[in-house]
Each structure stands twice: as structure tokens, then as C-alpha cells.
Design an enzyme around this catalytic site. Structure first.
Site, PDB file in Angstrom:
ATOM      1  N   THR A 208       0.824  -1.214   0.000  1.00  0.00           N
ATOM      2  CA  THR A 208       0.000   0.000   0.000  1.00  0.00           C
ATOM      3  C   THR A 208       0.854   1.258   0.000  1.00  0.00           C
ATOM      4  OG1 THR A 208      -0.140  -0.020   2.426  1.00  0.00           O
ATOM      5  CG2 THR A 208      -1.917  -1.104   1.195  1.00  0.00           C
ATOM      6  N   ASN A 210       1.050   4.661   1.730  1.00  0.00           N
ATOM      7  CA  ASN A 210       0.581   5.298   2.954  1.00  0.00           C
ATOM      8  C   ASN A 210       0.669   6.815   2.799  1.00  0.00           C
ATOM      9  OD1 ASN A 210       0.451   3.005   5.254  1.00  0.00           O
ATOM     10  ND2 ASN A 210       2.081   2.559   3.800  1.00  0.00           N
ATOM     11  N   GLU A 259      -4.325   4.264   3.633  1.00  0.00           N
ATOM     12  CA  GLU A 259      -3.480   3.352   2.871  1.00  0.00           C
ATOM     13  C   GLU A 259      -4.187   2.954   1.578  1.00  0.00           C
ATOM     14  OE1 GLU A 259      -1.186   0.554   5.782  1.00  0.00           O
ATOM     15  OE2 GLU A 259      -3.254   0.696   6.496  1.00  0.00           O
TER      16      GLU A 259
END
Length: 310
Positions: A208, A210, A259
Site C-alpha cells: 500500500t 501510505n 493506505e
């Protein structure tokens, strides 16, 4: 579009103009109607259109600690103004001293002396001057005195609902990004810099991005969303993403995070400034007793995102 910081920065020789005033956070459909009216009137009269707005939000100066969540950061707000055809954007630093200006002084110093207003376009609920003592009626009276006319743009409503920044903030805060988009006239956007997280998504097979967002940013409620991730400047790329907002309850997280898992993407976004355009709320945050059901749910979220954004 010309951009000025403070009304003192208006260039010498600036001609008469059509001015509209407001915080305009969100530049939502109601704001678009007011600004659009000012732009059209300026075009009809052969004048320049000016939007005057404020930074920081007046509420933070008048009542410290009450800064509302911000729907559009300053750069984005300016972009949206320019798209509406505005000729000049004047961002006035809202200082304690400025907040003390009486309604008469505000009109004389800002609208008349600096911006040379020929027409002032405001919403029905417009207030101005120290303690918001001025209203549209007073503005019209001062217009007669100083030689400008006042045109009030009616509030934009749909099914009895008045579009306002407060209403849109409440939609975002509740996770109802569809309702927010309907009032904004476009998806709600959240911008931030991609920073390194704890790499747990990568370990699960879903790396992901962030986002570190501004402390006043209007972040949607905890949950999972389908969104577009926007990267790049003039020729921006739009990538489908499944976005999780929350504290990672399965892993006993405490820090609230944003995220984004970008579908079918293998690049590196670290250090980039990106934006998320929220399309739909998929589900609330849940706690799982094991990794397998969590991974299965993330897979389901990704497929639902893919279907929604296809």
C-alpha cells in the site's frame, strides 16, 4: 489567472472588477454558481472577475481551535477557480488585525480602494466585517455610497437540501463519499505525500501507499473505499485503488492511517505527492482472528473496486 497574496498586492492600474467573496472551501456546486455568476457578469460588462478568499480559515482566528476540516487545500482551490474562468484570485491573510476591520472599513479599504469593485456578487447568507456585523442589506447601502452594485446569488438546493461546506464535511465524516461527490460536483479529493509504513500490506501481498495528509484535511470515516489515485502534474495518471482508512484493528494498530492499494501497479510511489478521489464506500473496518480471512476480504475488496471503477 492572476494570484495575489493580500489585497495590498493588487497591481497598480488594476481596473474596475466584479468581485465575489467567501472562504469557498470545497468550491462545491453552490460556490460554483456564485463564482460562475461573477465570471459571467464580468464578461458581460467587459470587466475582470476577482475571487477574494481567506487563509487561514476565519474560524481559526476568531475561535482558536475551531478550524474545520478542509475540503480543498489552497493549491487545489486555485486550480478549481481557474477552471471556472476567474481572472484573479486574491487570498487575504485572515489575521487578528484584519478580523477587527469594521464593515465600512472592509468595504472602503478592500472592495473600493484595492479591487475597484463595480459589482459585488455574494450569497444570500453573506456576512462581513468585525463580528460578522455586516450583511447584504448593509453591503447594498455601502454600494450606493461608494458606487458599486450588489447581486446576491441564491443558494443552490436539490430536493430541499442546501449545498454547503458544512453539509459536505458531514458527508465525508460519515463516509458517504457518494453524497459528498453529488454536492461537490466531483469526487472528494484527499492529497498527501506517500511515506513508508510498517510494510504489513506488502507481507500480505497487497503493498500500500501510505499517505501523510495535512492535519486539517477532511479524511473520510474509517472504512474501505474504491478510489482513483492521481499521480503526476499536467499529464496526471489516474490509477484504480482500494483504500483503507483506520487503525488496522486486526494488528492492534493505534495510529489512524490512509493506505491505498493500487490495482495492477508495481511501481514505487515513495516520496511522491498523490491524491485520492473517493468514489464509493465499500465496507466498515473489521477485526479478523487470522490472516487468511483478512486476505480473502482484501481480495474481495479489490474485485469490488475493480468492478466499480471499470
Amino acid at each position: 489567472m492572476q494570484r495575489w497574496r493580500g489585497f495590498e498586492a493588487v497591481p497598480g492600474g488594476w481596473g474596475r472588477s466584479v468581485v465575489t467573496i467567501g472562504v469557498f472551501d470545497g468550491v462545491h456546486r453552490g460556490h460554483q454558481a456564485i463564482i460562475g455568476h461573477a465570471v459571467k457578469r464580468a464578461h458581460d460588462l467587459g470587466l475582470q472577475s476577482v475571487v477574494m478568499t481567506f487563509d487561514p480559515h476565519p474560524a481559526e482566528v476568531v475561535r482558536p481551535g475551531s478550524h474545520p476540516a478542509v475540503l480543498t487545500e489552497p493549491v487545489r482551490k486555485a486550480e478549481l477557480m481557474e477552471q471556472l474562468g476567474v481572472d484573479a484570485l486574491c487570498v487575504v491573510p485572515f489575521t487578528p488585525a484584519f478580523s477587527q476591520l469594521s464593515p465600512d472599513a472592509f468595504v472602503h479599504d478592500v472592495l473600493v480602494e484595492a479591487l475597484h469593485a463595480a459589482v459585488v456578487v455574494v450569497g444570500d447568507n453573506f456576512r462581513f466585517g468585525h463580528r460578522a456585523a455586516g450583511d447584504v442589506t448593509l453591503l447594498e447601502r455601502l454600494g450606493v455610497q461608494f458606487g458599486f452594485t450588489v447581486e446576491d446569488a441564491p443558494l443552490v438546493t436539490e430536493d430541499g437540501l442546501v449545498f454547503s461546506s458544512t453539509y459536505i464535511r458531514s458527508c465525508v465524516d460519515a463516509g458517504d463519499v457518494r453524497a459528498a461527490a453529488a454536492a461537490l460536483g466531483r469526487p472528494h479529493r484527499l492529497a498527501g505525500v506517500v511515506v513508508r509504513g510498517d510494510q504489513r500490506g506488502r507481507e500480505l501481498g497487497f503493498p500500500t501507499a501510505n499517505l501523510m495528509v495535512h492535519r486539517y484535511a477532511a479524511v473520510p470515516a474509517d472504512g474501505v473505499y474504491a478510489a482513483w489515485l492521481i499521480r503526476g502534474g499536467e499529464h496526471a495518471a489516474r490509477l484504480p485503488a482500494s483504500v483503507s482508512i483506520g487503525t488496522n484493528p486486526t494488528f492492534s494498530g493505534r495510529e489512524r492511517r490512509v493506505e491505498a492499494y493500487v490495482l495492477d501497479f508495481a511501481g514505487d510511489l515513495y516520496g511522491e505527492r498523490v491524491s485520492l478521489d473517493f468514489v464509493a464506500h465499500l465496507r466498515e473496518q473489521r477485526t479478523y482472528d487470522a490472516i487468511e480471512p483478512l486476505v480473502a476480504q482484501i481480495n474481495a475488496d479489490v474485485e469490488e473496486t475493480r468492478a466499480l471503477l471499470r
